[in-house]
Every structure is written in structure tokens, then in C-alpha cells.
Write a protein that holds these residues in place. Structure first.
Motif, short mmCIF file in Angstrom:
data_model
loop_
_atom_site.label_atom_id
_atom_site.label_comp_id
_atom_site.label_asym_id
_atom_site.label_seq_id
_atom_site.Cartn_x
_atom_site.Cartn_y
_atom_site.Cartn_z
N ASP A 139 26.00 45.22 46.51
CA ASP A 139 25.76 45.10 47.96
C ASP A 139 27.05 45.08 48.77
O ASP A 139 27.02 44.90 50.00
CB ASP A 139 24.92 43.85 48.28
CG ASP A 139 25.63 42.56 47.87
OD1 ASP A 139 26.78 42.61 47.38
OD2 ASP A 139 25.01 41.48 48.03
N ASP A 140 28.19 45.25 48.09
CA ASP A 140 29.49 45.34 48.75
C ASP A 140 29.87 44.06 49.51
O ASP A 140 30.58 44.12 50.51
CB ASP A 140 29.53 46.54 49.71
CG ASP A 140 30.58 47.56 49.29
OD1 ASP A 140 31.12 47.44 48.17
OD2 ASP A 140 30.87 48.47 50.08
N THR A 141 29.43 42.91 49.00
CA THR A 141 29.83 41.66 49.65
C THR A 141 31.03 41.00 48.98
O THR A 141 31.66 40.13 49.56
CB THR A 141 28.67 40.65 49.68
OG1 THR A 141 28.23 40.40 48.33
CG2 THR A 141 27.50 41.19 50.50
N TYR A 142 31.36 41.43 47.76
CA TYR A 142 32.54 40.88 47.10
C TYR A 142 33.05 41.84 46.03
O TYR A 142 32.34 42.73 45.56
CB TYR A 142 32.26 39.50 46.50
CG TYR A 142 31.19 39.44 45.44
CD1 TYR A 142 31.47 39.68 44.09
CD2 TYR A 142 29.87 39.11 45.77
CE1 TYR A 142 30.50 39.61 43.12
CE2 TYR A 142 28.88 39.03 44.81
CZ TYR A 142 29.20 39.28 43.49
OH TYR A 142 28.23 39.21 42.52
N LEU A 143 34.31 41.63 45.67
CA LEU A 143 34.95 42.28 44.53
C LEU A 143 35.15 41.21 43.47
O LEU A 143 35.59 40.10 43.78
CB LEU A 143 36.30 42.86 44.96
CG LEU A 143 37.22 43.40 43.85
CD1 LEU A 143 36.66 44.68 43.26
CD2 LEU A 143 38.64 43.64 44.38
N ALA A 147 41.72 35.10 31.30
CA ALA A 147 40.37 34.69 30.92
C ALA A 147 39.51 34.24 32.10
O ALA A 147 38.40 33.75 31.91
CB ALA A 147 40.41 33.58 29.86
N GLN A 148 40.00 34.44 33.30
CA GLN A 148 39.27 34.01 34.50
C GLN A 148 38.59 35.18 35.21
O GLN A 148 39.05 36.33 35.12
CB GLN A 148 40.23 33.34 35.49
CG GLN A 148 40.84 32.06 34.98
CD GLN A 148 41.76 31.41 36.01
OE1 GLN A 148 42.22 32.04 36.94
NE2 GLN A 148 42.02 30.13 35.83
N LEU A 149 37.51 34.86 35.91
CA LEU A 149 36.94 35.75 36.91
C LEU A 149 37.32 35.24 38.28
O LEU A 149 37.30 34.03 38.52
CB LEU A 149 35.41 35.78 36.80
CG LEU A 149 34.78 36.35 35.53
CD1 LEU A 149 33.27 36.16 35.57
CD2 LEU A 149 35.13 37.82 35.36
N LYS A 150 37.68 36.15 39.16
CA LYS A 150 37.95 35.77 40.55
C LYS A 150 37.05 36.58 41.46
O LYS A 150 36.88 37.79 41.27
CB LYS A 150 39.43 35.96 40.90
CG LYS A 150 40.32 34.94 40.18
CD LYS A 150 41.76 34.96 40.66
CE LYS A 150 42.59 33.94 39.87
NZ LYS A 150 42.30 32.55 40.27
N ILE A 151 36.48 35.90 42.44
CA ILE A 151 35.55 36.52 43.39
C ILE A 151 36.27 36.64 44.73
O ILE A 151 36.70 35.64 45.31
CB ILE A 151 34.27 35.67 43.57
CG1 ILE A 151 33.76 35.12 42.22
CG2 ILE A 151 33.22 36.45 44.32
CD1 ILE A 151 33.40 36.16 41.20
N TRP A 152 36.39 37.89 45.22
CA TRP A 152 37.10 38.18 46.45
C TRP A 152 36.09 38.60 47.51
O TRP A 152 35.40 39.60 47.36
CB TRP A 152 38.13 39.29 46.23
CG TRP A 152 39.06 39.02 45.09
CD1 TRP A 152 38.84 39.33 43.77
CD2 TRP A 152 40.34 38.39 45.13
NE1 TRP A 152 39.91 38.94 43.00
CE2 TRP A 152 40.85 38.35 43.80
CE3 TRP A 152 41.12 37.86 46.17
CZ2 TRP A 152 42.09 37.81 43.49
CZ3 TRP A 152 42.36 37.32 45.85
CH2 TRP A 152 42.84 37.30 44.53
N TYR A 200 38.78 40.35 51.66
CA TYR A 200 39.38 40.11 50.34
C TYR A 200 39.98 38.71 50.22
O TYR A 200 40.97 38.50 49.53
CB TYR A 200 40.43 41.16 50.01
CG TYR A 200 39.86 42.54 49.78
CD1 TYR A 200 39.28 42.89 48.57
CD2 TYR A 200 39.90 43.51 50.78
CE1 TYR A 200 38.75 44.16 48.35
CE2 TYR A 200 39.38 44.78 50.58
CZ TYR A 200 38.80 45.09 49.36
OH TYR A 200 38.29 46.35 49.15
N ASN A 201 39.37 37.74 50.89
CA ASN A 201 39.78 36.36 50.70
C ASN A 201 39.22 35.85 49.37
O ASN A 201 38.09 36.19 49.00
CB ASN A 201 39.27 35.47 51.85
CG ASN A 201 39.87 35.87 53.17
OD1 ASN A 201 41.06 36.15 53.26
ND2 ASN A 201 39.05 35.93 54.21
N LEU A 202 40.00 35.03 48.67
CA LEU A 202 39.55 34.50 47.39
C LEU A 202 38.46 33.47 47.63
O LEU A 202 38.68 32.43 48.26
CB LEU A 202 40.72 33.87 46.63
CG LEU A 202 40.39 33.32 45.24
CD1 LEU A 202 39.83 34.42 44.33
CD2 LEU A 202 41.61 32.68 44.61
#
Length: 299
Positions: free
Chosen positions: A189-193, A200-205, A210-212
Motif C-alpha cells: 500500500d506504499d505506506t512504508y519501506l 539482524a534487525q528490521l527497520k520500518i521507514w 522516510y522517517n524511522l
């Protein structure tokens, strides 16, 4: 929810790449054993070797009836699945090519890899249109947002670089990971990257800025793939830690761990790649243990 259905054997060396076929019920795999293999999901069996290759295959990408085969040698072969022959060989990269994507609205192909450059190719005649340097070493992965106007590159220095696909101008650099970025996907849905790394981490932008938004301690070792289900609110990840994890794509809650260490069926070595089948019924995984595993999702 998700259960092991079948294990497909036949590869002689580690497998690095998977791609759905241009026809329903089939997919391709390739790696370090000099051939691209077609498998049938209908019979859960080997179908055929569609193409011998001269060096290890690091990535497979399907677009319409074309299969792009990115290799350690730096070459990308374009295989026409209808004509069953190599249509072109793309030569620019000086080292291994790790990812290939198509930008349909521009009729272009982009590729990147160990030499740290991005090459842009014409889908019309497969000529090299232009190329540009990103970093001095590896760019591991490419992701495109929904309208293909933004291109995210995951780099060895831990930085995600966002480019405008219209002119390939650098828009933003995202510094959040400690080590190489090894997996990237925009949400459907193009709301996050979402990014995965050797840390070993996932980061949601959060998009569009593109704020973390969130950091998720997802695995024990490198995250090698992130794949969103085609219709349901799930995504799956796989890792060097030999596990597959299924997540809620709305709140990032962990639903399921598939791992020998958790007493479920699983891979015995690093899991290098995941894909969902077109209909979302199956999750397909592969890695260094030379096995291709098919998992059935029961919503």
C-alpha cells in the motif's frame, strides 16, 4: 496457519535465487551449480533445466515472458520463455550482479551488485542507456515503490539510498543499520519501506518522508529476504540463522517461526531467498542446504 508441504531436491550446491514463472503453478531456482531449474507446483516436482549458465546465479527476475539471470561473472542473460532461448546478454558490471528490476513505465531494466554501480538498460533493444556509481563497494538489493517513481538501494555501508527513477537523482539517504542492508521491500500500500540487514534487525521507514517508524529485532543473523503476501496482511522474512518468520504487515507482530530449532520442519543452513506463489497459496524458500521447500498458507 503455515505448514511444510514438500521439499524439492536436486541442486548440488547452495541456491541463491528464486522467481515465479510466467505461467501459474511453476517457478525457477538457481545458484552455484551452473543451471536454472524449473519446478512444478502442481506436481511438486522437477520440470526441467531451462538454461545452463557459466557462473553462479545471484538473482532471477521475471518480467512478462522474459527471465533475467544475474550472475557472479557480471553478466545478465535475458531468456525468452516463449521462444526458449537467450535473447540478449547484458554486459557492463565488472563484478557479480546481485539484483535486477524492471521499471515498466520507462521500459527500462536496472541492475546493481558488487561493483557498486547501477546500470540502466532499455527493454526495447537491451542496450545500456546509462550507469552511475553509488558506493565504492557492494549494493546488495533494489526495491521500487508502487508507482515505480522511487528506487531504494540497500548498500554495504548500512545506508539505504533513495533515487528518483525519472532522472536517477539522489533523493535521500537513510542511515539506521549498523551493517550492510541485505533486504528491502516497499509495502504493497506504499505506506512504508521495510529494510533488513546483517545487523539482524528490521527497520520500518514511514512514507512519504522516510522517517524511522520502528526497529524490530527480527533474527539472530543477517536478514536475507522480505516478501509481502500478494493479498493478505502478512510478510515473511528469512535469515542466515536458518529460520523463516511470518509477520503481521500492519503492526509487525510475529505470528510464526519456522525453524529446526523450534521443532518445526526447516532448513539446516542459511536461508537465502523467499518468494510467494502468484496466488499466495505457497511460500517457497531455499538456501545453502541445496533444498527448495514449499510451505502452504492456510488463512
Amino acid at each position: 496457519m503455515i505448514t511444510h508441504l514438500h521439499t524439492l531436491s536436486g541442486h548440488q550446491n547452495p541456491i541463491y535465487a528464486l522467481a515465479n514463472s510466467n505461467k501459474m503453478g511453476a517457478f525457477f531456482s538457481a545458484g552455484n551449480d551452473k543451471g536454472v531449474v524449473e519446478w512444478s507446483l502442481e506436481t511438486m516436482s522437477f520440470a526441467k533445466i531451462i538454461l545452463p549458465v557459466q557462473s553462479s546465479v545471484y538473482a532471477l527476475h521475471i518480467y512478462k515472458d522474459l527471465l533475467f539471470i544475474a550472475q557472479r561473472s557480471g553478466l545478465i542473460q535475458v531468456f525468452d520463455l516463449l521462444e526458449q532461448k537467450v535473447k540478449a546478454t547484458l554486459s557492463h558490471h565488472q563484478k557479480g550482479v546481485f539484483d535486477v528490476k524492471t521499471i515498466a513505465y520507462k521500459n527500462e531494466i536496472i541492475s546493481t551488485g558488487e561493483d557498486g554501480t547501477v546500470a540502466v538498460w532499455s527493454l526495447n533493444d537491451f542496450s545500456l542507456l546509462y550507469n552511475f556509481p553509488v558506493i565504492q563497494n557492494t549494493v546488495r538489493t533494489i526495491a521500487l515503490n508502487k508507482n515505480e517513481k522511487e528506487v531504494a538501494l540497500g548498500c554495504k555501508d548500512g545506508i539505504i539510498r533513495i533515487y528518483n527513477s525519472e532522472d536517477y537523482a539522489l533523493i535521500k539517504e537513510l542511515a539506521g543499520h549498523q551493517f550492510a542492508v541485505t533486504a528491502l521491500q516497499y509495502s504493497p500500500d506504499d505506506t512504508y519501506l521495510i529494510s533488513g540487514s546483517r545487523d539482524a534487525q528490521l527497520k520500518i521507514w514511514n512514507l512519504p518522508d522516510y522517517n524511522l517508524l520502528e526497529t524490530v529485532p527480527a533474527h539472530m543473523f543477517s536478514v536475507y529476504a522480505i516478501v509481502f503476501h500478494p493479498t493478505l496482511p502478512y510478510f515473511a522474512t528469512c535469515s542466515q540463522d536458518k529460520s523463516i518468520k511470518l509477520w503481521d504487515s500492519r503492526n509487525f507482530k510475529l505470528y510464526k517461526i519456522l525453524s529446526l530449532e523450534k521443532n518445526t520442519p526447516g532448513h539446516s543452513h542459511s536461508i537465502n531467498k523467499l518468494i510467494w506463489s502468484y496466488d499466495g497459496k505457497y511460500l517457497i524458500s531455499t538456501g545453502d542446504d541445496r533444498q527448495v521447500m514449499v510451505w502452504e498458507l492456510i488463512p
